[in-house]
Design an enzyme around this catalytic site. Structure first.
Site, short mmCIF file in Angstrom:
data_model
loop_
_atom_site.label_atom_id
_atom_site.label_comp_id
_atom_site.label_asym_id
_atom_site.label_seq_id
_atom_site.Cartn_x
_atom_site.Cartn_y
_atom_site.Cartn_z
N ASP A 179 0.91 -1.14 0.00
CA ASP A 179 0.00 0.00 0.00
C ASP A 179 0.95 1.19 0.00
O ASP A 179 1.59 1.47 1.02
CB ASP A 179 -0.89 0.02 1.25
CG ASP A 179 -1.88 1.17 1.20
OD1 ASP A 179 -1.47 2.28 0.79
OD2 ASP A 179 -3.06 0.97 1.54
N HIS A 180 1.04 1.87 -1.13
CA HIS A 180 2.15 2.83 -1.24
C HIS A 180 2.02 3.99 -0.24
O HIS A 180 2.98 4.68 0.04
CB HIS A 180 2.33 3.33 -2.68
CG HIS A 180 1.36 4.39 -3.12
ND1 HIS A 180 0.11 4.11 -3.59
CD2 HIS A 180 1.47 5.73 -3.17
CE1 HIS A 180 -0.50 5.23 -3.89
NE2 HIS A 180 0.30 6.24 -3.65
N HIS A 242 -5.76 2.80 1.04
CA HIS A 242 -5.04 3.94 1.60
C HIS A 242 -5.78 4.58 2.78
O HIS A 242 -5.19 4.87 3.82
CB HIS A 242 -4.81 5.01 0.53
CG HIS A 242 -4.24 4.46 -0.75
ND1 HIS A 242 -3.28 3.48 -0.76
CD2 HIS A 242 -4.49 4.74 -2.06
CE1 HIS A 242 -2.97 3.19 -2.02
NE2 HIS A 242 -3.70 3.93 -2.82
C1 BG6 Z 1 -3.58 4.87 -6.31
C2 BG6 Z 1 -4.93 4.95 -6.96
O1 BG6 Z 1 -3.51 3.75 -5.47
O2 BG6 Z 1 -3.35 6.04 -5.54
C3 BG6 Z 1 -5.04 6.20 -7.81
O3 BG6 Z 1 -5.13 3.81 -7.77
C4 BG6 Z 1 -4.67 7.43 -7.02
O4 BG6 Z 1 -6.35 6.33 -8.36
C5 BG6 Z 1 -3.35 7.23 -6.30
O5 BG6 Z 1 -4.60 8.52 -7.92
C6 BG6 Z 1 -3.08 8.38 -5.35
O6 BG6 Z 1 -1.78 8.27 -4.87
P1 BG6 Z 1 -0.99 9.56 -4.37
O7 BG6 Z 1 0.30 9.00 -3.84
O8 BG6 Z 1 -0.81 10.43 -5.58
O9 BG6 Z 1 -1.84 10.20 -3.34
#
Ligand code: BG6
Length: 487
Positions: A179-180, A242
């Site tokens: 989960d980045h 997230h």
């Molecule tokens: C991803 C989603 O996991 O996270 C995207 O699939 C989203 O739809 C993105 O835009 C948002 O990531 P960050 O790091 O830009 O907030």
């Protein structure tokens, strides 16, 4: 020491020519290498369907780095590119996996000296066949660990199917679900804020906290992800992973150590304590044409080229049913094509029990803590102060901010890509910032129940104009509790 904690000396990237690899994975690896953080012996083998030579792959990687990695972080690009090689593979059949194993290095097949880290960034439909291929080629031994990129299913059932398929070949301590958001510095800082300071923990409960808001707002629309997004929607794309991870970090009990088991044990308790949401506690929306930052943008239906009932916005009033959070709503909202890109957590404290200033007509605002995750990384505590002056008409109070801007507090540190942390931990074998199976399943269980409520109630997303904060009912969701979203 468990075999899985050996640092990897080979990294095998599936989906190596894809968007995630070009935008995030290769730039992160190059930046880590430039900072001397990758093991010197690490070899990176890319694989994807396209036929290309090692040199072609390096050229593709160079182009990606020049596009997506800031100049000042490309220091050791030639050194990094030398680590790369490539093997074409059709992962849907077993045939090519032996050649892939040869490329990775014969010792990858036995429990040799070094470890092998695999990163799967492919369509979920290829997960099963890829695992079977890895097993066939002997690339699943105890010294091999695997990182899995989302989407890991679309509901509990499909997620379990993927988890079962992976578990056939890898034990849980060798599965790294990504989960980045957990790789973001400011998200990890939530743990530091809560558990490295004595100030907050005594008041971090329903006695002192009135409600919590978590907002993940984006200005982008569908981008080029039409097929994926329309089958997913904001709930599965953002809330299931997230947002629930953010909620878990805010609400968890103090773990006994910063260790993979201790941290994840506490998060999963929160996820399991989430109360089933009622139909009137959620709002869904879908954007229509509007303007963001003065620029006209099309509606979702226009971008998609057809009508759809997929939600691009969702707001939820959630509850964590345990002693600490009894009666404290957690308001969550996320959406595409909102007025600004912002991820933040607002902790709204209660009013003081008795105001000695009331008789003087001095208004009081309860304290609040605003944790900015992106794009600004800052923490602001709002508190009441006396307005200076000798006025005879009583004491005047005003809310003033106590603000810490992270980049100012830590000058000279560069902002890192979330995947830098995660790739480093995958290579090093530390699971703390990866999602455990029981967490994922608790997340899906809660999300599936909400989707079932929508289904039953025939809920369809309400339209909202791009560049606004979602449908008006999202405002009503909090206003009826006397709460205003922090915009
Ligand atoms: C991803 C989603 O996991 O996270 C995207 O699939 C989203 O739809 C993105 O835009 C948002 O990531 P960050 O790091 O830009 O907030």
């Amino acid at each position: 020491m468990a075999a899985s904690v050996i640092s990897a000396d080979r990294l095998l990237l599936f989906g190596a020519t894809g968007d995630l690899a070009r935008r995030m994975l290769l730039p992160s690896l190059c930046a880590l290498d430039a900072d001397g953080l990758l093991p010197e012996s690490l070899q990176i083998i890319g694989t994807a369907r396209s036929e290309m030579s090692d040199q072609d792959f390096r050229n593709m990687a160079r182009e990606a780095l020049e596009t997506f990695l800031p100049d000042q972080r490309r220091g050791g690009m030639a050194h990094f590119l030398n680590k790369l090689s490539y093997q074409a593979l059709d992962a849907s059949t077993l045939e090519g996996f032996d050649a892939l194993a040869e490329k990775v290095g014969p010792s990858a097949r036995d429990d040799g000296e070094g470890g092998l880290a695999i990163f799967l960034s492919t369509a979920p439909s290829l997960f099963g066949p890829t695992i079977a291929g890895l097993q066939h080629a002997g690339l699943t031994g105890d010294h091999v660990r695997i990182g899995l990129e989302k989407p890991l299913g679309t509901d509990l059932e499909s997620s379990c199917a993927i988890n079962d398929a992976v578990a056939e070949a890898f034990s849980e301590d060798r599965i790294f679900r990504i989960d980045h958001y957990l790789g973001k510095e400011t998200v990890q800082n939530l743990l530091a804020l809560r558990f490295a300071n004595i100030l907050f923990e005594p008041i971090w409960n329903s006695n002192y906290i009135e409600h919590v808001q978590i907002t993940v707002a984006e200005t982008v629309g569908l981008e080029s992800r039409v097929a994926y997004y329309d089958d997913s929607g904001a709930m599965r794309d953002m809330v299931q992973n997230h947002m629930l991870q953010l909620l878990a970090l805010v609400a968890m009990e103090p773990p006994t150590s910063f260790d993979a088991t201790a941290v994840r044990d506490e998060k999963v308790k929160v996820l399991r304590a989430l109360r089933k949401v009622e139909a009137n506690e959620t709002v869904t929306g879908q954007y229509r044409a509007g303007a963001i930052g003065g620029e006209a943008v099309p509606g979702y239906d226009e971008e998609l080229g057809k009508d759809s009932t997929t939600e691009t916005f969702v707001a939820i009033k959630a509850h964590v049913d345990n002693w600490r959070w009894k009666g404290v709503p957690f308001y969550l909202r996320t959406g595409k094509r909102l007025p600004e890109r912002v991820t933040e957590i607002l902790v709204q404290f209660r009013c003081v029990p008795h105001s000695i200033f009331e008789s003087m007509g001095a208004g009081m605002q309860p304290n609040k803590l605003l944790i900015g995750i992106q794009p600004e990384e800052n923490i602001t505590l709002s508190f009441m102060a006396k307005v200076p002056g000798l006025g005879t008409d009583g004491v005047k109070l005003r809310e003033v901010p106590l603000e810490i801007t992270m980049p100012d507090a830590f000058v000279g540190q560069h902002r890192r890509i979330a995947y830098e942390r995660l790739l480093l931990d995958l290579i090093g074998g530390d699971q703390t910032l990866f999602v455990r199976r029981d967490e994922v399943e608790a997340q899906w269980q809660w999300v599936d129940a909400i989707r079932a409520v929508w289904e039953e109630a025939g809920t369809k997303p309400k339209t909202y104009t791009s560049g606004t904060w979602g449908p008006s009912s999202a405002i009503a969701l909090t206003e009826r509790d006397g709460v205003t979203w922090h915009d």
